[in-house]
Design a protein around this motif. Sequence first.
Motif, PDB file in Angstrom:
ATOM      1  N   ARG A  73       0.803  -1.223   0.000  1.00 42.46           N
ATOM      2  CA  ARG A  73       0.000   0.000   0.000  1.00 42.46           C
ATOM      3  C   ARG A  73       0.835   1.271   0.000  1.00 42.46           C
ATOM      4  NH1 ARG A  73      -4.585  -0.750   4.538  1.00 42.46           N
ATOM      5  NH2 ARG A  73      -2.808  -0.281   5.880  1.00 42.46           N
ATOM      6  N   GLY A  74       2.137   1.152   0.224  1.00 37.64           N
ATOM      7  CA  GLY A  74       2.977   2.333   0.229  1.00 37.64           C
ATOM      8  C   GLY A  74       4.060   2.233   1.277  1.00 37.64           C
ATOM      9  N   ALA A 129       1.661   6.957  -0.647  1.00 36.85           N
ATOM     10  CA  ALA A 129       0.742   5.906  -1.065  1.00 36.85           C
ATOM     11  C   ALA A 129       0.953   5.490  -2.515  1.00 36.85           C
ATOM     12  CB  ALA A 129      -0.702   6.369  -0.869  1.00 36.85           C
TER      13      ALA A 129
END
Length: 644
Positions: free
Chosen positions: A32-33, A42
């Motif tokens: 997700r980041g 992100a």
Amino acid sequence: MHAPRWLIAASLAVAFNSGFAQPELAQWGSLRGLRIEGHLHAFAARMEVVRPDGTVAARTAHYANASRYRREGAGQRVEVELRGEKAVIAVEETGPCAARLDVAMTAAPENGSDQGVLTVDLPRADFLGGRLTWLDAIGGVVGEEAVADTAGIQERSAAGVRLTGVGRTWEIRGRGDVPLRVTRMPADSENVVRVSVPVRPAGTAQASRTFQLQVGGEPDRRPVAIAVEPARPGARFDGIGGNFRLQFPESDPAIIDYKLANLRVSWGRIALWWRDWDADEAADPLAAARAGRVTPRQHAQMEMARRLAQRGIPVIVSVWDPPAWAQLTGPRPPHTYNDPVNPAKWARMAESIAAYLQFLKEGYGVEAVMFSFNEPDLGLMPAPADHAAFIKILGRACLARGLATKHLVADTSNATAKSLGFAQAVINDIETRPFIGAVGFHSWGGCDDENLVQWGAAARQLGVPLLLSEGGPDAEAHRHPDLFLEPAYALDEIELYVRIAALAQPASLMHWQLTADYTLLKGGGAYGHAGPLAHTPRFHAFQQLGATPPGAFALPVTKDRRDVTVAAFGDRANGRYALHLVNTGAARTALVSGLPDGVKVLRVVATATATGLQPEVTVAVAGGRAEIPLVAAGLTSAFGETVP
């Protein structure tokens, strides 16, 4: 105001280097980041199996594939199966703003013509009009061009690519040249810039690749403006609650003892082990129980109910697994996990359940406030109209035995509009009204803002409280117990709870569970963690929610930033107020207005999901305004009282 006992000495958080990037790898295998100083840079990286025609046959996604997540020291690893293809994703922070990503894919024999691809989506608005730089294996520039504002594709053989936008950079780099593709998706579709990196070429049985990820950009520390409206109280909030479905006799007792001693629990829910209670349709379960024939786990569950009642905690009784005689057999409806109950047996079922509730009252001194079928939408009673019809049958059976027990409407697996149909069926049937006590839902899916508002509206239409009767962000997290110590999971969980509190306004947020299952603690034997019980950031965050003045009303609140979630509560009669603010970004200040004139000071408690409970501070209030420091990636709670 009663101040909770903040338990700091035994606090435990996973050791994370705050100076390093903290990758957020989801248990289903998507990245997700990278989180730096609380700010999430992100992106959405996933593994895909791509057919020769370019269509996607399978991808890593929530609830879509069998997977296994675990933490390995400073790294995280997920093994996942994608349409027969086995993929492994491992990520580890390597320094400030950087991480190493290792991916491997092994094809199923029938998928040899497909290829395995690492696909990364980045917010389109962050990079359009910026620069795209093609890189060699050591980071040298081999080409550069603009990122056009229009949809289109940019391709080149290179080891990596760097995207540079306004105030942000993102880079991925491997150890050798491969054909890379950067796709600018149309703004009216997915609205992303998509980077595609081949991992396993078509025709190969297996392949692995290692990448360096690098992000750049200043964390967003802009303050958030928050306005509270104490003159418009909404639904009453009793406080936090929990489920007590006993499953682990070795570890449950000590963990339950600790949580009941250190959390202010306002609602409880137990299991009716119905197959133990009434396995034989021809038998009389109440007579058997009165004769002392109660199974040990049934007795333990009833004792749990008595213990909750002794603490003044209302008890809900729920059924997960009916006895065989009560169920239909044959093919199950899609997306269900249990055989539906047999309408021809409804009357016998109602008598069986009412008999249990009667024995719980006469044998253990507990009159359950409500009963429910757990998650009827997933199999037990998938038709909303049947749900409403059975409520009336059971309600009359309870009345005939002198029981005041009502029905918990819905108690569905998620908060989707489809699940709300169970409450709507009851709304449409006026004859159910005498038999309903509350509306309930679980947070395992569908918790969009609009849906949450609609659940609150349904409860108001029926004139009963709303309950989050099972709370948590992921119904499959028990398969990946390392998640319970991850900051990302803790942040998702507390953000979900505060958002539900603000939008749906339930009477209680009932965590799944306050036992060893989905435990908020570490140690005590839960999930193989031996040693003494120790706190986690999840425990402290839930404890903060529990410090809300009991019986306070939800207050309307507005904010000007999406990365801060806020719930406000007020007890005007006693002059007590609480604000809960989940900041999903870097540390910043909340500029709060609208506080009651009599509130002169706020006591501020904060839990960072990466490091745990923070030192308590006080903040002055002047003219209804206060500046509250918000901890990075965590929950900050402010408590105040009016002064005469």
